[in-house]
Write a protein that holds these residues in place. Structure first.
Motif, short mmCIF file in Angstrom:
data_model
loop_
_atom_site.label_atom_id
_atom_site.label_comp_id
_atom_site.label_asym_id
_atom_site.label_seq_id
_atom_site.Cartn_x
_atom_site.Cartn_y
_atom_site.Cartn_z
N LEU A 136 39.42 38.20 47.73
CA LEU A 136 39.16 37.98 45.70
C LEU A 136 41.09 39.45 45.91
CD1 LEU A 136 39.14 38.43 43.01
CD2 LEU A 136 37.41 39.58 43.10
N VAL A 137 40.90 40.61 46.60
CA VAL A 137 41.41 41.23 45.86
C VAL A 137 43.20 40.91 46.76
CG1 VAL A 137 42.51 44.11 46.43
CG2 VAL A 137 39.99 43.33 46.03
N GLN A 138 43.06 40.44 48.36
CA GLN A 138 43.84 40.34 48.67
C GLN A 138 44.81 39.13 47.87
OE1 GLN A 138 44.35 37.58 51.98
NE2 GLN A 138 45.92 38.93 53.02
N LEU A 139 44.60 38.35 47.60
CA LEU A 139 44.27 37.32 46.70
C LEU A 139 45.46 37.39 45.22
CD1 LEU A 139 42.76 34.07 46.95
CD2 LEU A 139 44.49 34.44 48.14
N PRO A 175 38.39 37.57 31.56
CA PRO A 175 37.57 37.87 32.45
C PRO A 175 38.25 36.46 33.74
CG PRO A 175 37.45 35.72 30.24
CD PRO A 175 38.22 37.15 30.33
N VAL A 176 37.86 37.01 34.38
CA VAL A 176 38.78 35.77 35.28
C VAL A 176 37.66 34.84 36.31
CG1 VAL A 176 39.76 35.63 38.44
CG2 VAL A 176 40.34 38.02 36.96
N ILE A 177 37.79 33.42 35.59
CA ILE A 177 37.13 31.65 35.17
C ILE A 177 36.99 31.49 36.60
CG2 ILE A 177 35.43 31.04 34.28
CD1 ILE A 177 36.02 32.07 32.43
N VAL A 178 36.15 30.76 37.83
CA VAL A 178 36.22 30.07 38.90
C VAL A 178 35.46 28.81 38.94
CG1 VAL A 178 37.67 29.50 41.13
CG2 VAL A 178 38.13 31.28 40.57
N GLY A 196 34.37 27.38 36.41
CA GLY A 196 33.65 27.66 35.52
C GLY A 196 32.54 28.72 35.22
N LYS A 197 33.04 29.85 36.33
CA LYS A 197 31.65 30.57 36.67
C LYS A 197 33.14 31.55 36.66
CE LYS A 197 29.24 33.05 40.68
NZ LYS A 197 28.54 32.41 41.05
N VAL A 198 32.49 33.31 35.64
CA VAL A 198 33.65 34.37 36.35
C VAL A 198 33.29 35.34 36.90
CG1 VAL A 198 31.08 35.73 35.21
CG2 VAL A 198 33.54 36.99 34.58
N THR A 199 34.19 35.50 37.73
CA THR A 199 34.22 35.93 39.30
C THR A 199 34.71 37.61 39.00
OG1 THR A 199 35.01 33.89 39.84
CG2 THR A 199 35.18 36.08 41.79
N ALA A 200 35.43 37.79 38.86
CA ALA A 200 35.56 39.38 38.18
C ALA A 200 36.31 39.78 36.57
CB ALA A 200 36.94 40.14 39.83
N CYS A 201 37.37 40.34 36.58
CA CYS A 201 37.40 41.16 35.24
C CYS A 201 38.47 41.66 35.54
CB CYS A 201 36.76 41.88 34.01
SG CYS A 201 35.12 40.57 33.45
N LEU A 202 40.00 41.40 34.98
CA LEU A 202 41.13 42.24 34.81
C LEU A 202 41.08 42.52 33.23
CD1 LEU A 202 43.60 42.86 36.89
CD2 LEU A 202 44.74 40.56 35.85
N SER A 203 41.60 44.70 33.13
CA SER A 203 42.02 45.34 32.51
C SER A 203 43.13 45.69 32.44
CB SER A 203 41.09 46.37 32.88
OG SER A 203 40.22 47.10 33.05
N SER A 204 44.17 46.16 31.61
CA SER A 204 45.14 46.56 31.36
C SER A 204 44.65 47.77 30.02
CB SER A 204 46.06 45.89 30.90
OG SER A 204 46.85 45.27 31.38
N ALA A 241 45.17 36.92 34.47
CA ALA A 241 43.81 36.30 34.80
C ALA A 241 43.63 35.01 35.72
CB ALA A 241 43.12 36.86 33.68
N GLN A 242 44.30 33.96 34.17
CA GLN A 242 44.14 32.48 34.90
C GLN A 242 45.54 32.50 36.13
OE1 GLN A 242 42.33 30.09 33.63
NE2 GLN A 242 43.23 29.32 35.21
N ALA A 243 46.22 33.47 36.49
CA ALA A 243 47.19 32.79 37.72
C ALA A 243 46.32 33.38 38.81
CB ALA A 243 48.18 33.72 37.59
N ILE A 244 45.07 34.22 38.70
CA ILE A 244 44.10 34.46 39.83
C ILE A 244 42.83 33.52 40.02
CG2 ILE A 244 42.46 36.50 39.95
CD1 ILE A 244 44.27 38.36 38.67
N ALA A 245 42.80 33.28 38.64
CA ALA A 245 41.86 32.25 38.47
C ALA A 245 41.89 30.77 39.73
CB ALA A 245 41.21 31.88 37.80
N ASP A 246 43.73 30.15 39.15
CA ASP A 246 43.95 29.76 40.18
C ASP A 246 43.97 29.40 41.59
OD1 ASP A 246 43.97 28.04 37.47
OD2 ASP A 246 46.29 28.42 37.10
N ARG A 247 44.84 30.69 41.92
CA ARG A 247 44.37 31.55 43.17
C ARG A 247 43.62 31.50 44.36
NH1 ARG A 247 48.44 34.28 45.60
NH2 ARG A 247 50.16 34.07 44.00
N LEU A 248 42.05 31.53 43.34
CA LEU A 248 40.97 31.59 44.10
C LEU A 248 40.99 30.08 44.03
CD1 LEU A 248 39.85 34.59 42.47
CD2 LEU A 248 40.51 34.43 44.83
#
Length: 289
Positions: free
Chosen positions: A83-86, A212-215, A217-225, A249-256
């Protein structure tokens, strides 16, 4: 005392790796200053660590960051290293676009855990570190996570929080109106931290907005600024920060999802440009804030 003389090259390599892990991404010049080694030595060490798979050079940049292999040296991060790498390149691009640092957090055993942060690069006097564990009910990342859990999972997590070591998560007042608050987060698509928590822990110097980072349909992580309170009105800054944060967040979800084989591989677009087409996401998401 060691039985043999330490291998100086290994010690130097570990020093460089530690500096990048704690404060990176960093340039070779900054790394050399921190470990007090000449640039030719730093360059050789960096190339060695790249060859070994522990660090990488950011695309179109002179900065070096850690890879998932570095994170797996810590047992607690083994499950989230991919997750962190991506997510790291996307979070770094978000920082460039909005000018503020971010935290990537996951839920672990009754608390939110910081899996990645670039907070130190912005000179914020409030420190942050990988693996830091923070409350759930009073933080933006925690509430964003709770808001996107299915009902049965939410009940399980809330039961776990009742036995938490955090006085914030065991405070009955934090449960008052929680369902209404979670519904508001789902409706708005973002969460903010409790003001009482910000006042006590950070002396109201910062505020944060989390999504949220949702992959699948499931929340995998959360991203904050994270934004300094002195930077200006929250409503104005929210309009500038929230749309790029949601796109990241959507880009991270898509990458995952792509990495897990859920999506067909496609040319990767900058998250700062994604979803800007005819939907005019920035305008729509800023309305009513």
């Amino acid at each position: 005392m060691a039985s043999f003389e330490p291998v100086r090259a290994i010690i130097r390599g570990l020093q460089v790796l530690r500096v990048i892990s704690e404060d990176g991404p960093l340039s070779a010049l900054d790394i050399g200053k921190r470990v007090q080694l000449p640039q030719p030595t730093i360059v050789r060490i960096l190339e060695t660590l790249i060859g070994a798979g522990y660090i990488y050079r950011l695309e179109r940049s002179t900065l070096y960051g850690v890879t998932a292999r570095t994170l797996t040296l810590s047992k607690g991060f083994a499950a989230t290293s991919r997750l962190v790498q991506l997510a790291t390149p996307i979070i770094e691009e978000l920082r460039t676009e909005i000018g503020w640092p971010s935290n990537l957090a996951i839920y672990e055993q009754g608390q939110m855990s910081i899996a990645y942060t670039n907070r130190s690069e912005h000179g914020m006097s409030i420190s942050s570190r990988l693996g830091a564990r923070i409350p759930v009910l009073v933080t933006g990342v925690g509430v964003a996570y709770l808001a996107h859990l299915p009902p049965e999972e939410l009940e399980r997590v809330l039961a776990q929080l009742r036995t938490s070591d955090s006085r914030w998560d065991t405070n009955p007042r934090m449960l008052e109106g929680l369902n209404k608050r979670l519904e508001e987060v789902r409706r708005n698509g973002y969460a903010l931290a409790e003001q009482a928590y910000l006042d006590e822990i950070y002396h109201a110097r910062i505020w944060a907005v989390a999504v949220p980072v949702i992959v699948d349909g499931k929340v995998t992580a959360c991203l904050s600024s994270l934004i300094l309170s002195s930077a200006g009105p929250q409503s104005r800054l929210m309009g500038k920060v929230l749309p790029p944060l949601k796109r990241a967040a959507q880009a991270i979800a898509d990458r995952l999802a792509e990495d897990a084989g859920m999506l067909d591989a496609a040319p990767r677009r900058s998250p700062s440009k994604a979803a800007r087409g005819g939907r005019r996401a920035k305008t729509q998401e800023s309305d009513g804030l």
